[in-house]
Design an enzyme around this catalytic site. Structure first.
Site, PDB file in Angstrom:
ATOM      1  N   GLU A 438       0.819  -1.216   0.000  1.00 21.40           N
ATOM      2  CA  GLU A 438       0.000   0.000   0.000  1.00 21.40           C
ATOM      3  C   GLU A 438       0.852   1.266   0.000  1.00 21.40           C
ATOM      4  O   GLU A 438       0.489   2.297   0.572  1.00 21.40           O
ATOM      5  CB  GLU A 438      -0.969   0.017   1.194  1.00 21.40           C
ATOM      6  CG  GLU A 438      -1.844  -1.207   1.334  1.00 21.40           C
ATOM      7  CD  GLU A 438      -2.599  -1.570   0.072  1.00 21.40           C
ATOM      8  OE1 GLU A 438      -2.740  -0.727  -0.824  1.00 21.40           O
ATOM      9  OE2 GLU A 438      -3.034  -2.731  -0.033  1.00 21.40           O
ATOM     10  N   GLY A 439       1.981   1.187  -0.679  1.00 24.50           N
ATOM     11  CA  GLY A 439       2.931   2.296  -0.742  1.00 24.50           C
ATOM     12  C   GLY A 439       3.991   2.121   0.321  1.00 24.50           C
ATOM     13  O   GLY A 439       3.689   2.121   1.516  1.00 24.50           O
TER      14      GLY A 439
END
Length: 595
Positions: A438-439
């Site tokens: 998610e980054g």
């Protein structure tokens, strides 16, 4: 390894720090303290008795891909069915689609319990909630009618399909194609990797939210659209119909979360439907992404709590050497290691980081709730800006803490921590992914600097700092005078440092990347200091009022003091490091890294 939800700590944060019942009144629902506590108690039983026993088995057994179908570890399917039947899947879902509409402040506590009990198990349901958000806000009436009810209930699951082999963080490189058809649908073709729950045997259908490009799309991220692509196409009766042309090509062989299926998904002219407007997919996906990043932060928090519990239990039981001040247990062959100062250092580091992060998660959940549920538009706008500022800090700080606390857990066990049977090494392996997906946390730091601080010239950050300064100024407890002064000084330094960072980044764009990680870490430690001061003040007030739970509140004040004296000084190093500038990073010729 056992897991026991920290109910006393959660109730302190919800009721005494953030007055969750007043928060619920502000949102317009009828939750009272008794109901909230009942939800948490039931959630604690489910997490501890149903989910936690699956954790080690899920790690050792893993998932299997058999003729294109994924088999989850033994017990996962039965536990998931119980999860759905008990209504846990519908906690935050919209009321009009069968959800319970509970605030994030309450739901986040239960989600943390699931993360601590078994991260692999929680992953299957986590992304469904994000898919519900994206579809609820951006989907057509027909898509909502056909898919939302089953997703909210947990009968169907959702995924988020972004990453491709050549396109991770840089979605401008995305190649998956969407060809429009005459009936309003699209044929989606391409491959996605690292798809959590892309294929599983827990639900009767899986709804993929897929980023893809239309034939006439502009280049770069402005040409990305979002599509709903189900595993089984929904019939007119709302049931799974024909199998779609989407298959699992492989399972990733991973370091951790082995009980969670991480899939390569192949879309071979699979039928899908546009969600939102054409070429606006990234904006739609960020609705889902912000929720996912908050949930990943909770993953780090859950792992940290589990590691702290394991380390504390072991430190109380393990006998090694005598206390430096003389025998603590003279009747035994040696003293419990909890009497040794360095063991205390590790345990208190675990405790204060974990509890501080729980406070920060609640602060962020409060903003997320108000972003959607506040009565006035200006309140919703202000809360949305606050949530946007806090999300990258929560995602990065809480997952960094999860890894640190898990590592300390291994250290507390000594050689036994390195051995599989005690469960600590699994926590460390499982937590490592939270800093990546998610980054990555480096991307979170860039997001904080570029979009959240540079984006508005530091306005939202300075507003947060001013509010925290005002709260510190209201601290009147005599035992906290020194801590309050130190926190106030740090907050002022944070404000001045942010101005320095803004000036440096405007002069040299390389500074954005050079300062970002240290600036986020600095921000996180100072935020936790302000929250710990607030917790200590509430504890002092309870003690002054003659609370019978004096041991709990005394421990809270002592823990806050440890954080102030032994953890907050970490901010000094980050401050000095980010002032080192980009030059020392970029001046070395690439060829000179190695000879």
């Amino acid at each position: 390894m056992n897991y026991n939800a920290p109910l006393r700590e959660m109730c302190f944060v919800l009721h005494e720090l953030f007055d969750v019942t007043a928060h619920c009144d502000r949102l317009g629902n009828e939750l009272d303290r008794e109901t909230i506590d009942g939800i948490l108690e039931q959630g604690a039983r489910f997490a501890g008795q149903v989910v936690a026993p699956l954790n080690r088995q899920g790690d050792e057994q893993g998932c299997r891909l058999e003729k294109g179908s994924v088999r989850t570890p033994d017990g996962f399917r039965q536990a998931y069915q119980q999860y759905v039947e008990n209504g846990w899947a519908a906690m935050t879902g919209p009321l009009e689609y069968g959800g319970q509409g509970l605030p994030q402040m309450v739901a986040a506590c239960f989600h943390e319990m699931l993360m601590g009990a078994s991260l692999s198990f929680r992953i299957y349901s986590g992304l469904t909630e994000g898919a519900v958000l994206a579809l609820y806000r951006h989907g057509s009436a027909a898509l909502k009618r056909d898919y939302l009810g089953k997703l909210v209930s947990g009968q169907w699951a959702g995924t988020m399909c972004l990453t491709e082999p050549q396109a991770g963080t840089d979605l401008a490189l995305l190649r998956t194609r969407a060809e429009p058809q005459g009936d309003g649908s699209y044929l989606i073709s391409g491959s996605k990797i690292f798809i959590s729950g892309g294929e599983q045997d827990l639900t009767e259908n899986i709804v993929h939210l897929v980023l893809a490009r239309l034939p006439d799309a502009p280049t770069g991220v402005r040409g990305i659209s979002l599509f709903l692509v189900p595993k089984f196409i929904c019939t007119a009766e709302g049931e799974p119909g024909l199998r779609n042309a989407v298959t699992c090509g492989a399972l990733e062989h991973k370091m951790g979360i082995k009980g969670a299926a991480t899939c390569v998904m192949n879309f071979d002219a699979a039928q899908g439907w546009l969600v939102g407007e054409a070429n606006q997919g990234l904006a739609c996906m960020f609705t889902m992404m912000n929720d996912a990043r908050f949930q990943v932060g909770l993953q780090g928090l859950g792992i940290a709590e589990a590691a702290f519990q394991g380390g504390l239990a072991y430190a109380r039981e393990r006998l090694q050497s005598r206390s430096l001040a003389g025998p603590v247990a003279p009747e035994r062959s040696a003293d419990p290691i909890i009497c040794h100062p360095d063991v205390r250092r590790m345990l208190l580091t675990q405790k204060t980081l974990t509890e501080g992060c729980r406070m920060l998660a609640a602060l962020t959940a409060q903003a997320l709730d108000l972003e959607h549920g506040a009565a006035l538009p200006e309140e919703r706008l202000a809360a949305g800006r606050r949530a946007a500022l806090l999300i990258p800090i929560v995602k990065a700080l809480l997952t960094d803490v999860g890894q640190e606390v898990a590592s300390l857990g291994v250290q507390l066990y000594g050689g036994h921590g390195y051995i599989r049977e005690w469960g600590m090494e699994q926590l460390m392996r499982d937590s490592r992914i939270t800093q990546l997906y998610e980054g990555t946390n480096g991307i979170q730091a860039l997001d904080l600097i570029r979009r959240k601080v540079l984006g508005d010239g530091g306005e939202q950050l300075h507003l947060l700092i001013e509010q925290l300064l005002a709260q510190v100024g209201e601290c009147r407890s005599e035992p906290l005078t020194g801590m309050a002064k130190a926190v106030s000084q740090r907050l002022l330094e944070w404000r001045n440092l942010s101005a320095e960072v803004l000036d440096a980044c405007r002069c040299d764009p390389q500074e954005i990347g050079a300062v970002s990680v240290d600036f986020l870490a600095y921000s996180g430690y100072v935020l936790l200091a302000a929250l710990w001061l607030r917790a200590a003040e509430r504890a002092c007030a309870a003690l002054a009022a003659g609370s019978p739970d004096c041991a709990f509140y005394q421990a809270k004040v002592q823990a806050a003091t440890f954080y102030w004296r032994r953890i907050l000084p970490r901010a000094n190093a980050h401050c000095e490091a980010l002032r080192g500038g980009a030059q020392c990073l970029m001046s070395l010729d690439e060829a000179h890294f190695a000879f």
